[in-house]
Design a protein around this motif. Structure first.
Motif, PDB file in Angstrom:
ATOM      1  N   LEU A   4       7.641  15.883  21.273  1.00 16.84           N
ATOM      2  CA  LEU A   4       6.551  15.929  20.299  1.00 16.84           C
ATOM      3  C   LEU A   4       5.459  16.883  20.780  1.00 16.84           C
ATOM      4  N   PRO A   5       5.796  18.172  20.846  1.00 19.42           N
ATOM      5  CA  PRO A   5       4.874  19.128  21.459  1.00 19.42           C
ATOM      6  C   PRO A   5       3.604  19.334  20.648  1.00 19.42           C
ATOM      7  N   LEU A   6       3.605  18.937  19.392  1.00 15.17           N
ATOM      8  CA  LEU A   6       2.415  19.171  18.566  1.00 15.17           C
ATOM      9  C   LEU A   6       1.586  17.904  18.376  1.00 15.17           C
ATOM     10  N   LEU A   7       1.881  16.889  19.178  1.00 15.77           N
ATOM     11  CA  LEU A   7       1.112  15.645  19.108  1.00 15.77           C
ATOM     12  C   LEU A   7      -0.371  15.954  19.303  1.00 15.77           C
ATOM     13  N   GLY A   8      -1.204  15.423  18.415  1.00 19.54           N
ATOM     14  CA  GLY A   8      -2.645  15.650  18.530  1.00 19.54           C
ATOM     15  C   GLY A   8      -3.126  16.920  17.842  1.00 19.54           C
ATOM     16  N   ARG A   9      -2.189  17.763  17.397  1.00 21.44           N
ATOM     17  CA  ARG A   9      -2.599  18.974  16.667  1.00 21.44           C
ATOM     18  C   ARG A   9      -2.689  18.658  15.179  1.00 21.44           C
ATOM     19  N   HIS A  10      -3.643  19.310  14.511  1.00 20.41           N
ATOM     20  CA  HIS A  10      -3.769  19.165  13.060  1.00 20.41           C
ATOM     21  C   HIS A  10      -3.257  20.432  12.388  1.00 20.41           C
ATOM     22  N   ALA A  11      -2.510  20.242  11.318  1.00 16.81           N
ATOM     23  CA  ALA A  11      -1.950  21.391  10.602  1.00 16.81           C
ATOM     24  C   ALA A  11      -2.162  21.216   9.109  1.00 16.81           C
ATOM     25  N   LEU A  12      -2.358  22.329   8.426  1.00 20.31           N
ATOM     26  CA  LEU A  12      -2.305  22.280   6.965  1.00 20.31           C
ATOM     27  C   LEU A  12      -1.285  23.294   6.483  1.00 20.31           C
ATOM     28  N   VAL A  13      -0.612  22.920   5.399  1.00 18.90           N
ATOM     29  CA  VAL A  13       0.407  23.776   4.803  1.00 18.90           C
ATOM     30  C   VAL A  13       0.116  23.851   3.312  1.00 18.90           C
ATOM     31  N   ALA A  43       8.706  19.680   9.188  1.00 13.78           N
ATOM     32  CA  ALA A  43       9.067  20.060  10.556  1.00 13.78           C
ATOM     33  C   ALA A  43       7.856  19.941  11.498  1.00 13.78           C
ATOM     34  N   LEU A  44       6.681  20.312  11.011  1.00 11.38           N
ATOM     35  CA  LEU A  44       5.469  20.169  11.829  1.00 11.38           C
ATOM     36  C   LEU A  44       5.237  18.690  12.163  1.00 11.38           C
ATOM     37  N   ALA A  45       5.426  17.834  11.162  1.00 17.87           N
ATOM     38  CA  ALA A  45       5.237  16.396  11.385  1.00 17.87           C
ATOM     39  C   ALA A  45       6.279  15.868  12.368  1.00 17.87           C
ATOM     40  N   GLN A  46       7.520  16.352  12.234  1.00 17.85           N
ATOM     41  CA  GLN A  46       8.583  15.915  13.159  1.00 17.85           C
ATOM     42  C   GLN A  46       8.245  16.234  14.602  1.00 17.85           C
ATOM     43  N   LEU A  47       7.531  17.332  14.813  1.00 15.16           N
ATOM     44  CA  LEU A  47       7.164  17.708  16.183  1.00 15.16           C
ATOM     45  C   LEU A  47       5.818  17.116  16.580  1.00 15.16           C
ATOM     46  N   GLY A  48       5.320  16.187  15.773  1.00 13.92           N
ATOM     47  CA  GLY A  48       4.174  15.399  16.202  1.00 13.92           C
ATOM     48  C   GLY A  48       2.849  15.765  15.582  1.00 13.92           C
ATOM     49  N   ALA A  49       2.791  16.862  14.803  1.00 10.10           N
ATOM     50  CA  ALA A  49       1.498  17.277  14.242  1.00 10.10           C
ATOM     51  C   ALA A  49       1.041  16.308  13.156  1.00 10.10           C
ATOM     52  N   ASN A  50      -0.273  16.299  12.963  1.00  8.91           N
ATOM     53  CA  ASN A  50      -0.905  15.542  11.896  1.00  8.91           C
ATOM     54  C   ASN A  50      -1.020  16.515  10.710  1.00  8.91           C
ATOM     55  N   PRO A  63       7.501  15.056   2.319  1.00  7.52           N
ATOM     56  CA  PRO A  63       8.185  14.570   3.518  1.00  7.52           C
ATOM     57  C   PRO A  63       7.426  13.360   4.074  1.00  7.52           C
ATOM     58  N   SER A  64       8.140  12.502   4.805  1.00  2.69           N
ATOM     59  CA  SER A  64       7.438  11.333   5.334  1.00  2.69           C
ATOM     60  C   SER A  64       6.464  11.786   6.416  1.00  2.69           C
ATOM     61  N   ASP A  65       5.445  11.004   6.634  1.00  2.00           N
ATOM     62  CA  ASP A  65       4.436  11.287   7.668  1.00  2.00           C
ATOM     63  C   ASP A  65       3.613  12.530   7.387  1.00  2.00           C
ATOM     64  N   VAL A  66       3.463  12.883   6.106  1.00  2.00           N
ATOM     65  CA  VAL A  66       2.636  14.026   5.736  1.00  2.00           C
ATOM     66  C   VAL A  66       1.639  13.532   4.693  1.00  2.00           C
ATOM     67  N   SER A  67       0.363  13.925   4.815  1.00  2.00           N
ATOM     68  CA  SER A  67      -0.594  13.572   3.751  1.00  2.00           C
ATOM     69  C   SER A  67      -0.514  14.622   2.672  1.00  2.00           C
ATOM     70  N   ILE A  89      -3.664  24.638  13.001  1.00  2.00           N
ATOM     71  CA  ILE A  89      -2.580  25.470  12.474  1.00  2.00           C
ATOM     72  C   ILE A  89      -2.655  25.482  10.955  1.00  2.00           C
ATOM     73  N   ALA A  90      -2.592  26.667  10.349  1.00  2.88           N
ATOM     74  CA  ALA A  90      -2.503  26.749   8.885  1.00  2.88           C
ATOM     75  C   ALA A  90      -1.300  27.607   8.525  1.00  2.88           C
ATOM     76  N   VAL A  91      -0.456  27.086   7.660  1.00  6.48           N
ATOM     77  CA  VAL A  91       0.686  27.850   7.173  1.00  6.48           C
ATOM     78  C   VAL A  91       0.550  27.955   5.658  1.00  6.48           C
TER      79      VAL A  91
END
Ligand code: C5P
Length: 225
Positions: A4-13, A43-50, A63-67, A89-91
């Motif tokens: 979970l390398p992105l644990l604690g990171r916030h991302a928007l897509v 995929a971002l959520a799978q690697l631990g991102a919020n 996808p599950s675990d995504v707001s 992170i913004a995609v």
């Protein structure tokens, strides 16, 4: 997963098309399905991102675990993006309409025999990717844009990275016959500050995973064994 390398990171897509109303029943839109953006969010959520997924109208399940924040127009998407900051992170995978209809009306336009069809008056939409990339102290550490091109994919994408001010551009060839838009597969060229990577044809899910692994590396994750 254990990694979970992105644990604690916030991302928007951002994902999907935008719809720009003409009247209550008609709109300007495009053929984006949202699949690629939803896959990246997952995929971002799978690697631990919020993950916050800001989506135009699509028929996809989040996808599950995504707001999920659903929007209709580019201007709504921009507002939702800006109020989701700060993120790391913004995609920007959305196919944002370039224009909105300034003379949109709130009652259905009637077709009337003998009268000419209505004229649409268009004005440019905000460029969400460019604004995010120039957001000063609120700028995400990594901003990734997309480029859907039909000709000179690489040269156009390199120019677009400069023009938009983003860090990476993932460019797709959407010419007729590639079946990328709305399809399940994608082939991409990734433009980064370090150069150009040509990726082979793969599913949108695999492409999402490959992009997100690369993002994780950029945020200091150890390379996968
Ligand atoms: O300028 P063009 O539409 O080719 O750029 C594509 C990239 O810019 C995509 O990442 C898309 O999400 C983003 N974009 C945006 N807002 C716009 C237009 C494009 O965020 N109004």
């Amino acid at each position: 997963p254990h990694w979970l390398p992105l644990l604690g990171r916030h991302a928007l897509v951002t994902a999907g098309p935008t719809h720009e109303p003409i009247d209550p029943v008609r709109y300007l839109g495009n053929r984006s399905s949202g699949l690629q953006g939803y896959a990246i969010a997952g995929a971002l959520a799978q690697l631990g991102a919020n993950v916050t997924l800001i989506s135009g109208p699509t028929s996809l399940l989040a996808p599950s675990d995504v707001s999920l924040i659903r929007v209709e127009t580019a201007r709504e998407m921009e507002q939702a993006v800006m109020s989701s900051l700060p993120v790391d992170i913004a995609v920007c995978a959305a196919a944002v309409a370039d224009w909105h209809v300034v003379n949109a009306v709130t009652s259905k336009i009637k077709k009337q025999a003998g009268t000419p069809p209505p004229s649409l008056s268009l004005e440019p939409n905000p460029d969400i990717l460019a604004r995010l990339s120039a957001a000063g102290p609120r700028r995400p550490a990594l901003v990734v844009g997309f480029a859907a091109e039909t000709d000179d994919v690489e040269a156009n994408a390199v120019a677009k990275r400069k023009r938009k001010g983003c860090d990476w551009i993932l460019a797709n060839d959407v010419s007729e016959g590639t079946n990328v838009m709305g399809g399940t597969h994608n082939t991409a060229i990734l433009i980064t500050e370090d150069g150009v990577e040509r990726w082979p044809l793969m599913t949108k899910a695999d492409l999402a995973l490959r992009l997100v692994r690369k993002i994780a590396l950029r945020f200091g994750a150890p390379a996968l064994a």
